[in-house]
Design a protein around this motif. Structure first.
Motif, PDB file in Angstrom:
ATOM      1  N   PHE A  11      87.844  69.862  39.024  1.00  8.24           N
ATOM      2  CA  PHE A  11      86.341  70.540  38.208  1.00  8.24           C
ATOM      3  C   PHE A  11      85.574  71.071  38.379  1.00  8.24           C
ATOM      4  N   SER A  12      85.102  72.191  37.654  1.00 13.47           N
ATOM      5  CA  SER A  12      84.517  73.051  37.710  1.00 13.47           C
ATOM      6  C   SER A  12      83.408  73.090  36.788  1.00 13.47           C
ATOM      7  N   SER A  13      82.197  72.751  36.691  1.00 15.28           N
ATOM      8  CA  SER A  13      81.451  72.807  35.555  1.00 15.28           C
ATOM      9  C   SER A  13      80.869  74.361  34.973  1.00 15.28           C
ATOM     10  N   ALA A  14      81.302  75.642  36.164  1.00 17.38           N
ATOM     11  CA  ALA A  14      80.972  76.511  35.227  1.00 17.38           C
ATOM     12  C   ALA A  14      82.352  77.285  34.321  1.00 17.38           C
ATOM     13  N   ALA A  23      81.431  80.664  29.789  1.00 18.84           N
ATOM     14  CA  ALA A  23      82.178  81.968  29.684  1.00 18.84           C
ATOM     15  C   ALA A  23      83.032  82.812  30.923  1.00 18.84           C
ATOM     16  N   GLY A  24      84.027  83.492  31.294  1.00 20.42           N
ATOM     17  CA  GLY A  24      84.736  84.075  32.374  1.00 20.42           C
ATOM     18  C   GLY A  24      86.015  83.617  32.848  1.00 20.42           C
ATOM     19  N   ALA A  25      86.473  83.585  34.337  1.00 22.42           N
ATOM     20  CA  ALA A  25      87.588  82.889  34.424  1.00 22.42           C
ATOM     21  C   ALA A  25      87.412  81.557  34.816  1.00 22.42           C
ATOM     22  N   GLU A  26      88.332  80.789  34.040  1.00 21.64           N
ATOM     23  CA  GLU A  26      89.030  79.300  34.691  1.00 21.64           C
ATOM     24  C   GLU A  26      88.752  79.256  36.138  1.00 21.64           C
ATOM     25  N   ARG A  27      87.800  78.717  36.890  1.00 24.64           N
ATOM     26  CA  ARG A  27      88.087  78.350  38.474  1.00 24.64           C
ATOM     27  C   ARG A  27      89.334  76.878  38.385  1.00 24.64           C
ATOM     28  N   ASN A  28      89.350  75.324  37.276  1.00 28.38           N
ATOM     29  CA  ASN A  28      90.284  74.914  37.845  1.00 28.38           C
ATOM     30  C   ASN A  28      91.527  75.292  37.917  1.00 28.38           C
ATOM     31  N   TRP A  29      92.420  74.666  38.727  1.00 32.32           N
ATOM     32  CA  TRP A  29      93.391  75.526  39.282  1.00 32.32           C
ATOM     33  C   TRP A  29      94.812  75.115  37.899  1.00 32.32           C
ATOM     34  N   LEU A  30      94.856  74.601  37.352  1.00 37.79           N
ATOM     35  CA  LEU A  30      95.398  74.409  36.338  1.00 37.79           C
ATOM     36  C   LEU A  30      95.025  75.425  34.596  1.00 37.79           C
ATOM     37  N   GLY A  31      93.982  76.172  34.586  1.00 29.90           N
ATOM     38  CA  GLY A  31      93.595  76.799  33.880  1.00 29.90           C
ATOM     39  C   GLY A  31      92.334  76.338  32.875  1.00 29.90           C
TER      40      GLY A  31
END
Length: 74
Positions: A11-14, A23-31
């Motif tokens: 989980f990332s709050s960004a 906005a932008g690319a997800e940092r979560n490994w599952l997108g």
């Protein structure tokens, strides 16, 4: 259960999700789905939501292997 654990652990709050306007690319490994699911669970339950994958994994194990044969412990 493993996918839920990965979503919660990364989980990332960004990430753009239910509780953020990022906005932008997800940092979560599952997108995006992982970001939304982890955001919703953490909003409703908090960090104790990390117990949920453990309980789901135990239940799945019991469904595959079968119930305990020793009975309840006193």
């Amino acid at each position: 259960a493993l996918l839920l654990l990965v979503a919660l652990a990364t989980f990332s709050s960004a990430d753009a999700s239910l509780t953020t306007a990022a906005a932008g690319a997800e940092r979560n490994w599952l997108g995006a789905p992982g970001a939304w699911i982890s955001s919703l669970l953490l909003l409703l339950v908090g960090w104790p939501a990390l117990v949920l994958p453990t309980l789901l994994g135990r239940q799945a194990w019991r469904m595959v292997v079968g119930p305990d044969r020793a009975g309840p412990q006193r």
